[in-house]
Design an enzyme around this catalytic site. Sequence first.
Site, PDB file in Angstrom:
ATOM      1  N   ASN A  19       0.851  -1.191   0.000  1.00 32.44           N
ATOM      2  CA  ASN A  19       0.000   0.000   0.000  1.00 32.44           C
ATOM      3  C   ASN A  19       0.886   1.239   0.000  1.00 32.44           C
ATOM      4  O   ASN A  19       1.517   1.564   1.007  1.00 32.44           O
ATOM      5  CB  ASN A  19      -0.901  -0.020   1.238  1.00 32.44           C
ATOM      6  CG  ASN A  19      -1.784   1.221   1.338  1.00 32.44           C
ATOM      7  OD1 ASN A  19      -1.926   1.978   0.373  1.00 32.44           O
ATOM      8  ND2 ASN A  19      -2.374   1.432   2.504  1.00 32.44           N
ATOM      9  N   LYS A  21       0.026   4.303  -0.153  1.00 36.25           N
ATOM     10  CA  LYS A  21      -0.594   5.464   0.490  1.00 36.25           C
ATOM     11  C   LYS A  21      -0.397   6.702  -0.398  1.00 36.25           C
ATOM     12  O   LYS A  21      -0.463   6.584  -1.622  1.00 36.25           O
ATOM     13  CB  LYS A  21      -0.066   5.636   1.911  1.00 36.25           C
ATOM     14  CG  LYS A  21      -0.254   4.360   2.738  1.00 36.25           C
ATOM     15  CD  LYS A  21       0.063   4.530   4.197  1.00 36.25           C
ATOM     16  CE  LYS A  21      -0.153   3.217   4.937  1.00 36.25           C
ATOM     17  NZ  LYS A  21       0.062   3.362   6.388  1.00 36.25           N
ATOM     18  N   HIS A 111      -9.467   0.667   5.703  1.00 36.23           N
ATOM     19  CA  HIS A 111      -8.134   0.887   6.266  1.00 36.23           C
ATOM     20  C   HIS A 111      -8.244   1.771   7.506  1.00 36.23           C
ATOM     21  O   HIS A 111      -9.094   2.662   7.580  1.00 36.23           O
ATOM     22  CB  HIS A 111      -7.217   1.536   5.231  1.00 36.23           C
ATOM     23  CG  HIS A 111      -5.773   1.520   5.620  1.00 36.23           C
ATOM     24  ND1 HIS A 111      -5.235   2.446   6.490  1.00 36.23           N
ATOM     25  CD2 HIS A 111      -4.763   0.675   5.283  1.00 36.23           C
ATOM     26  CE1 HIS A 111      -3.951   2.186   6.652  1.00 36.23           C
ATOM     27  NE2 HIS A 111      -3.631   1.112   5.945  1.00 36.23           N
ATOM     28  N   GLU A 113      -6.626   4.219   8.523  1.00 38.11           N
ATOM     29  CA  GLU A 113      -6.517   5.655   8.282  1.00 38.11           C
ATOM     30  C   GLU A 113      -7.852   6.230   7.785  1.00 38.11           C
ATOM     31  O   GLU A 113      -8.139   7.410   7.999  1.00 38.11           O
ATOM     32  CB  GLU A 113      -5.400   5.930   7.277  1.00 38.11           C
ATOM     33  CG  GLU A 113      -4.029   5.624   7.854  1.00 38.11           C
ATOM     34  CD  GLU A 113      -2.942   5.495   6.812  1.00 38.11           C
ATOM     35  OE1 GLU A 113      -1.807   5.180   7.195  1.00 38.11           O
ATOM     36  OE2 GLU A 113      -3.224   5.684   5.614  1.00 38.11           O
ATOM     37  N   GLU A 181      -4.737  -5.438  10.708  1.00 34.72           N
ATOM     38  CA  GLU A 181      -3.726  -4.409  10.933  1.00 34.72           C
ATOM     39  C   GLU A 181      -3.933  -3.773  12.304  1.00 34.72           C
ATOM     40  O   GLU A 181      -4.759  -2.863  12.447  1.00 34.72           O
ATOM     41  CB  GLU A 181      -3.810  -3.328   9.847  1.00 34.72           C
ATOM     42  CG  GLU A 181      -3.364  -3.782   8.473  1.00 34.72           C
ATOM     43  CD  GLU A 181      -3.070  -2.585   7.585  1.00 34.72           C
ATOM     44  OE1 GLU A 181      -1.931  -2.476   7.107  1.00 34.72           O
ATOM     45  OE2 GLU A 181      -3.959  -1.747   7.384  1.00 34.72           O
ATOM     46  N   GLY A 187       3.305   1.693  11.422  1.00 32.29           N
ATOM     47  CA  GLY A 187       4.278   2.777  11.432  1.00 32.29           C
ATOM     48  C   GLY A 187       5.031   2.947  12.726  1.00 32.29           C
ATOM     49  O   GLY A 187       5.842   3.863  12.865  1.00 32.29           O
ATOM     50  N   SER A 227       4.021  -2.628  10.412  1.00 29.53           N
ATOM     51  CA  SER A 227       5.483  -2.661  10.587  1.00 29.53           C
ATOM     52  C   SER A 227       6.084  -3.963  10.066  1.00 29.53           C
ATOM     53  O   SER A 227       6.983  -4.548  10.676  1.00 29.53           O
ATOM     54  CB  SER A 227       5.852  -2.441  12.053  1.00 29.53           C
ATOM     55  OG  SER A 227       5.446  -1.159  12.499  1.00 29.53           O
TER      56      SER A 227
END
Length: 269
Positions: A19, A21, A111, A113, A181, A187, A227
């Site tokens: 991904n 992003k 997702h 986000e 996730e 991250g 990660s």
Amino acid sequence: MSDAANVTATVRTPLIAGNWKMNFDHLQAIAFVQKLAWTLKDAAHDYDDVEVAIFPPFTDLRSVQTLVQADKLELKYGGQDVSTHVSGAYTGEISAQFLKKLDCDYAIVGHSERRYRHVESDETVAAKAKAARDAELVPLICVGETAKDLERHEPSAVPANQLRGALIDFKAGDDFVVAYEPVWAIGAGAAATPEQAQNVASVLRRVVAQATDEATAQKTRILYGGSVKADNIVGFMKSPDIDGVLVGGASLDVEGFASIVRYKKHATF
């Protein structure tokens, strides 16, 4: 052959998905895809053994499509999001039908986000998953919990509930991918342990079975994301219910991502 035997015989091809992003313009995307394809070819990568998919920004998709088709690359690609609507006065949104016309294979929905920064509800994620499926895309349904969720609930509770909500319009035989996730790992540089990921993945597979049927649960690929790097992927891929990874930052480096794709070279299974 009995249904039980068919379920036992199910083989799930691992999926390594990147991904991007909001990274890479369309020219950078062309350069990246070319280099990735060359790198994997030099490594004699077998796409029947491990499927590779990338998720560029919407503005890159036409360029990626042209390159993949012109050079007959075996890379799959998809959209990072999709609208709940087919068409209409929805400024800035992208219809699943538009993605299908670009020969996309997948669309990411739910997702973290999008869930947390854009306040997307489980109902919205379900509508997006249905829209992708109805356009003959494979929805890649993301689920996961925050650090606060972990404090309040058992590890699998939130992602399991998110997946139940996303699959409300799905039936036996439907094709979709699930990505676990944990938001606290994305991250952060500190991934979940393979044991943690496997425990949640096994619960998610049971959720799929309850929402559809056992055969669909056994064919559905469940990915881990958060990660992921070349030096930790093997532990995840040894887990019986983890069938690949959804890679974020590490997918932006050709050599690093190619090394993740070639995870079978790192260890004996």
